[in-house]
Design a protein around this motif. Structure first.
Motif, PDB file in Angstrom:
ATOM      1  N   LYS A  53       3.570 -13.076  -6.178  1.00 39.45           N
ATOM      2  CA  LYS A  53       2.257 -12.710  -5.596  1.00 39.45           C
ATOM      3  C   LYS A  53       1.947 -13.440  -4.003  1.00 39.45           C
ATOM      4  CE  LYS A  53      -1.474 -15.204  -6.912  1.00 39.45           C
ATOM      5  NZ  LYS A  53      -2.437 -15.953  -7.743  1.00 39.45           N
ATOM      6  N   GLY A  54       1.368 -12.726  -3.203  1.00 37.36           N
ATOM      7  CA  GLY A  54       1.338 -13.035  -1.922  1.00 37.36           C
ATOM      8  C   GLY A  54       0.428 -12.317  -1.013  1.00 37.36           C
ATOM      9  N   SER A  55       0.375 -12.601   0.236  1.00 38.82           N
ATOM     10  CA  SER A  55      -0.353 -11.816   1.040  1.00 38.82           C
ATOM     11  C   SER A  55       0.156 -10.385   1.412  1.00 38.82           C
ATOM     12  CB  SER A  55      -0.778 -12.438   2.303  1.00 38.82           C
ATOM     13  OG  SER A  55       0.351 -13.025   3.026  1.00 38.82           O
ATOM     14  N   TYR A  56      -0.342  -9.659   2.064  1.00 39.22           N
ATOM     15  CA  TYR A  56       0.416  -8.313   2.642  1.00 39.22           C
ATOM     16  C   TYR A  56      -0.254  -7.865   3.841  1.00 39.22           C
ATOM     17  CZ  TYR A  56      -3.589  -5.491   0.795  1.00 39.22           C
ATOM     18  OH  TYR A  56      -4.947  -5.079   0.588  1.00 39.22           O
ATOM     19  N   ASP A  57       0.671  -6.935   4.404  1.00 36.32           N
ATOM     20  CA  ASP A  57       0.118  -6.425   5.561  1.00 36.32           C
ATOM     21  C   ASP A  57      -0.474  -4.865   5.214  1.00 36.32           C
ATOM     22  OD1 ASP A  57       0.296  -5.778   8.721  1.00 36.32           O
ATOM     23  OD2 ASP A  57       1.346  -4.037   7.820  1.00 36.32           O
ATOM     24  N   TYR A  58      -1.690  -4.778   5.412  1.00 41.40           N
ATOM     25  CA  TYR A  58      -2.443  -3.564   5.264  1.00 41.40           C
ATOM     26  C   TYR A  58      -1.912  -2.267   5.609  1.00 41.40           C
ATOM     27  CZ  TYR A  58      -6.192  -0.148   4.910  1.00 41.40           C
ATOM     28  OH  TYR A  58      -7.164   1.140   4.704  1.00 41.40           O
ATOM     29  N   GLU A  59      -1.350  -1.926   6.585  1.00 40.43           N
ATOM     30  CA  GLU A  59      -0.965  -0.935   7.060  1.00 40.43           C
ATOM     31  C   GLU A  59       0.505  -0.588   6.253  1.00 40.43           C
ATOM     32  OE1 GLU A  59      -2.866   0.036  11.497  1.00 40.43           O
ATOM     33  OE2 GLU A  59      -0.684  -0.803  11.510  1.00 40.43           O
ATOM     34  N   SER A  60       1.213  -1.519   6.201  1.00 44.85           N
ATOM     35  CA  SER A  60       2.530  -1.316   5.486  1.00 44.85           C
ATOM     36  C   SER A  60       2.447  -0.743   3.953  1.00 44.85           C
ATOM     37  CB  SER A  60       3.328  -2.600   5.490  1.00 44.85           C
ATOM     38  OG  SER A  60       3.682  -3.038   6.684  1.00 44.85           O
ATOM     39  N   LEU A  61       1.349  -1.446   3.396  1.00 44.12           N
ATOM     40  CA  LEU A  61       1.161  -0.942   1.821  1.00 44.12           C
ATOM     41  C   LEU A  61       0.075  -0.097   1.739  1.00 44.12           C
ATOM     42  CD1 LEU A  61       3.032  -3.396   1.603  1.00 44.12           C
ATOM     43  CD2 LEU A  61       1.638  -4.180  -0.096  1.00 44.12           C
ATOM     44  N   LEU A  62      -1.002  -0.050   2.474  1.00 41.34           N
ATOM     45  CA  LEU A  62      -2.018   0.904   2.487  1.00 41.34           C
ATOM     46  C   LEU A  62      -2.239   1.788   3.424  1.00 41.34           C
ATOM     47  CD1 LEU A  62      -4.690  -1.686   0.389  1.00 41.34           C
ATOM     48  CD2 LEU A  62      -3.048   0.072  -0.555  1.00 41.34           C
ATOM     49  N   GLY A  63      -1.730   1.657   4.595  1.00 41.81           N
ATOM     50  CA  GLY A  63      -1.821   2.540   5.628  1.00 41.81           C
ATOM     51  C   GLY A  63      -1.642   4.034   5.496  1.00 41.81           C
ATOM     52  N   TRP A  64      -0.851   4.393   4.450  1.00 35.55           N
ATOM     53  CA  TRP A  64      -0.555   5.615   4.261  1.00 35.55           C
ATOM     54  C   TRP A  64      -1.889   6.468   4.036  1.00 35.55           C
ATOM     55  CZ3 TRP A  64      -2.095   7.797  -0.566  1.00 35.55           C
ATOM     56  CH2 TRP A  64      -2.534   6.969  -1.483  1.00 35.55           C
ATOM     57  N   LYS A  65      -2.919   6.139   3.309  1.00 34.48           N
ATOM     58  CA  LYS A  65      -4.087   6.796   2.926  1.00 34.48           C
ATOM     59  C   LYS A  65      -4.708   7.206   4.491  1.00 34.48           C
ATOM     60  CE  LYS A  65      -6.897   3.116   1.464  1.00 34.48           C
ATOM     61  NZ  LYS A  65      -8.113   3.182   2.476  1.00 34.48           N
TER      62      LYS A  65
ATOM     63  N   TYR B 221      18.141   1.777   5.955  1.00 28.30           N
ATOM     64  CA  TYR B 221      18.198   3.175   6.255  1.00 28.30           C
ATOM     65  C   TYR B 221      17.795   3.971   4.952  1.00 28.30           C
ATOM     66  CZ  TYR B 221      20.091   2.376  10.946  1.00 28.30           C
ATOM     67  OH  TYR B 221      20.231   2.050  12.048  1.00 28.30           O
ATOM     68  N   GLU B 222      18.325   3.299   3.894  1.00 27.52           N
ATOM     69  CA  GLU B 222      18.122   4.245   2.701  1.00 27.52           C
ATOM     70  C   GLU B 222      16.639   4.194   2.192  1.00 27.52           C
ATOM     71  OE1 GLU B 222      19.611   4.158  -2.205  1.00 27.52           O
ATOM     72  OE2 GLU B 222      19.948   2.424  -0.763  1.00 27.52           O
ATOM     73  N   SER B 223      15.959   3.263   2.381  1.00 34.07           N
ATOM     74  CA  SER B 223      14.370   3.247   1.930  1.00 34.07           C
ATOM     75  C   SER B 223      13.712   3.938   3.130  1.00 34.07           C
ATOM     76  CB  SER B 223      13.823   1.910   1.956  1.00 34.07           C
ATOM     77  OG  SER B 223      13.955   1.145   3.201  1.00 34.07           O
ATOM     78  N   LEU B 224      14.019   3.912   4.640  1.00 33.87           N
ATOM     79  CA  LEU B 224      13.444   4.510   5.458  1.00 33.87           C
ATOM     80  C   LEU B 224      13.431   6.222   5.296  1.00 33.87           C
ATOM     81  CD1 LEU B 224      12.409   4.951   8.530  1.00 33.87           C
ATOM     82  CD2 LEU B 224      14.733   4.678   9.125  1.00 33.87           C
ATOM     83  N   PHE B 225      14.589   6.792   4.906  1.00 34.90           N
ATOM     84  CA  PHE B 225      14.900   7.973   4.662  1.00 34.90           C
ATOM     85  C   PHE B 225      14.137   8.558   3.244  1.00 34.90           C
ATOM     86  CE2 PHE B 225      19.269   7.415   6.780  1.00 34.90           C
ATOM     87  CZ  PHE B 225      18.550   7.662   8.177  1.00 34.90           C
ATOM     88  N   TYR B 226      14.232   7.810   2.373  1.00 32.72           N
ATOM     89  CA  TYR B 226      13.518   8.052   1.024  1.00 32.72           C
ATOM     90  C   TYR B 226      11.942   8.320   1.295  1.00 32.72           C
ATOM     91  CZ  TYR B 226      11.729   7.483  -3.558  1.00 32.72           C
ATOM     92  OH  TYR B 226      10.914   7.615  -4.642  1.00 32.72           O
ATOM     93  N   GLU B 227      11.464   7.211   2.081  1.00 31.85           N
ATOM     94  CA  GLU B 227       9.926   7.318   2.571  1.00 31.85           C
ATOM     95  C   GLU B 227       9.555   8.772   3.542  1.00 31.85           C
ATOM     96  OE1 GLU B 227       7.366   5.672   1.657  1.00 31.85           O
ATOM     97  OE2 GLU B 227       8.725   4.445   0.283  1.00 31.85           O
ATOM     98  N   LEU B 228      10.433   9.052   4.297  1.00 31.73           N
ATOM     99  CA  LEU B 228      10.432  10.104   5.169  1.00 31.73           C
ATOM    100  C   LEU B 228      10.326  11.481   4.273  1.00 31.73           C
ATOM    101  CD1 LEU B 228      12.109   9.280   8.367  1.00 31.73           C
ATOM    102  CD2 LEU B 228       9.837   9.124   7.919  1.00 31.73           C
ATOM    103  N   SER B 229      11.473  11.542   3.315  1.00 30.25           N
ATOM    104  CA  SER B 229      11.464  12.752   2.654  1.00 30.25           C
ATOM    105  C   SER B 229      10.120  12.949   1.879  1.00 30.25           C
ATOM    106  CB  SER B 229      12.868  12.670   1.702  1.00 30.25           C
ATOM    107  OG  SER B 229      12.491  11.607   0.689  1.00 30.25           O
ATOM    108  N   LYS B 230       9.561  12.087   1.258  1.00 32.60           N
ATOM    109  CA  LYS B 230       8.455  12.248   0.742  1.00 32.60           C
ATOM    110  C   LYS B 230       7.199  12.467   1.585  1.00 32.60           C
ATOM    111  CE  LYS B 230       8.400   8.302  -1.820  1.00 32.60           C
ATOM    112  NZ  LYS B 230       7.493   7.772  -0.815  1.00 32.60           N
ATOM    113  N   TRP B 231       7.286  12.120   2.722  1.00 31.16           N
ATOM    114  CA  TRP B 231       6.018  11.953   3.532  1.00 31.16           C
ATOM    115  C   TRP B 231       6.033  13.501   4.219  1.00 31.16           C
ATOM    116  CZ3 TRP B 231       2.683   7.983   4.706  1.00 31.16           C
ATOM    117  CH2 TRP B 231       1.776   8.187   5.902  1.00 31.16           C
ATOM    118  N   TYR B 232       7.440  13.882   4.475  1.00 32.78           N
ATOM    119  CA  TYR B 232       7.164  15.103   5.303  1.00 32.78           C
ATOM    120  C   TYR B 232       7.908  16.402   4.273  1.00 32.78           C
ATOM    121  CZ  TYR B 232       6.239  12.637   9.218  1.00 32.78           C
ATOM    122  OH  TYR B 232       5.565  11.940  10.343  1.00 32.78           O
TER     123      TYR B 232
END
Length: 352
Positions: free
Chosen positions: A261-273, A284-295
């Motif tokens: 448990k800890g604090s979080y950065d709003y835009e990193s975790l909830l900014g998508w909405k 790079y792996e997580s970067l491309f995974y997020e981009l593939s879903k986003w676009y």
């Protein structure tokens, strides 16, 4: 619920069941709908008892019409014999006529009900409420490249991120449980009598009324629950629990089964909405995974996924080309965009 019958007689001797058949209302209908959903193995027994009770209704003057009673019993016996593969029996009235058992307790139940009906006036003039249809599973999903907001039957608002899905029962008003695959933001309608539960991978999240985000993609190494308002309880499959307050998040590591448990950065975790795409020290792996879903694109690698990566960047409502140009400028990667495919190669030149 404490009522756990083993025989039809148990239903016939249960006052609340009799009251429901006699004078149904929204509260009793809701009770029995929930009871059936929680006792699916008792459904056939329940239907037998309901059918029997309805078939043995007396007339308005509270006297049993013996001819109709006999016909009703005969019909019930015949139907049960067809299912059980036994010979049809006849209603006892004349000497030497046999009343054979129907699966054991069913015939005994019919005799019991007939005797009770002859002695007491159970039912009024209203028809028994029909059994509600069996609860169905409803699915709401969003494909890659899109986001969408849904309003659930209890007025809870759910925003689904790209390539995400929720499943819930059609009796959601009394069974507020969600199965989530992917990522979603929930603004839960407060209802202390019916806690709101979300099952997402190995995490179970329970709330009464709050707003929070949950991420649990099947291919991800991490899941999280980030609370914006209210209080949330998170529990893992291996029994670890944590209570989260506003601006706190629970981070679950799939491989080790640990929860912190800890604090979080709003835009990193909830900014998508809010159409904000933010990366912080991303591989790079997580970067491309997020981009593939986003676009909704597929990344193709000339020599496998580039190792390492420590990329940080923020984009708000940007096109894929602009994002790829930004990544290329800050790294040694080059991209070629063609339709829904992105070719990735490592530039041999030093970083810019």
């Amino acid at each position: 619920m404490s009522f756990d019958p083993d025989h039809i007689e148990d239903f016939l001797e249960y006052p609340f069941f009799i009251k429901w058949v006699k004078d149904p209302n929204s509260q009793s209908n809701q009770y029995w709908e929930k009871w059936i959903s929680e006792h699916p193995d008792k459904r056939e027994l329940f239907l037998e008892a309901q059918t029997l009770a309805k078939a043995l209704r007396p007339k308005e003057n509270n006297q049993v019409d013996s001819a109709k009673l006999r016909a009703g019993l005969d019909s019930l016996i015949a139907k049960n014999n067809e299912r059980g593969g036994q010979e049809r029996s006849t209603f006892p009235g004349k000497k030497k006529q046999a009343f054979l058992t129907i699966g054991g307790s069913i015939a005994a139940s019919i005799l019991l009900a007939a005797c009770l009906l002859l002695s007491y006036s159970w039912f009024g003039n209203k028809e028994a409420a029909p059994l509600a249809e069996e609860a169905k599973v409803l699915v709401r999903s969003v494909p890659a490249g899109m986001k969408k907001t849904f309003v659930l039957p209890d007025s809870t608002q759910v925003t689904l991120n790209a390539d995400s899905e929720i499943r819930y029962s059609s009796d959601f008003a009394i069974n507020r449980k969600i199965h989530l695959r992917g990522e979603a933001f929930f603004d839960v309608k407060k209802d202390p009598k019916h806690p709101f539960t979300i099952q997402s991978g190995a995490l179970t999240t329970v709330v009464l009324g709050t707003s929070f985000g949950v991420k649990a993609y099947p291919a991800g190494d991490f899941s999280h629950v980030a609370v914006l308002s209210g209080l949330v309880k998170v529990r893992t499959d291996n029994g670890i629990e944590a209570e989260l307050k506003p601006d706190e998040a629970g981070f679950y590591e799939v491989e080790t089964g640990t929860l912190r448990k800890g604090s979080y950065d709003y835009e990193s975790l909830l900014g998508w909405k809010d159409k904000v795409l933010k990366f912080k020290n991303a591989s790079y792996e997580s970067l491309f995974y997020e981009l593939s879903k986003w676009y909704d694109v597929q990344f193709i690698y000339e020599n496998g996924i580039p190792e390492g990566g420590d990329y940080s960047g923020r984009y708000q409502d940007q096109s894929l080309k602009n994002v790829l140009d930004g990544i290329s400028y800050a790294t040694d990667l080059e991209f070629t965009l063609s339709g829904k495919k992105v070719s990735v190669r490592v530039n041999s030149k030093p970083n810019k």
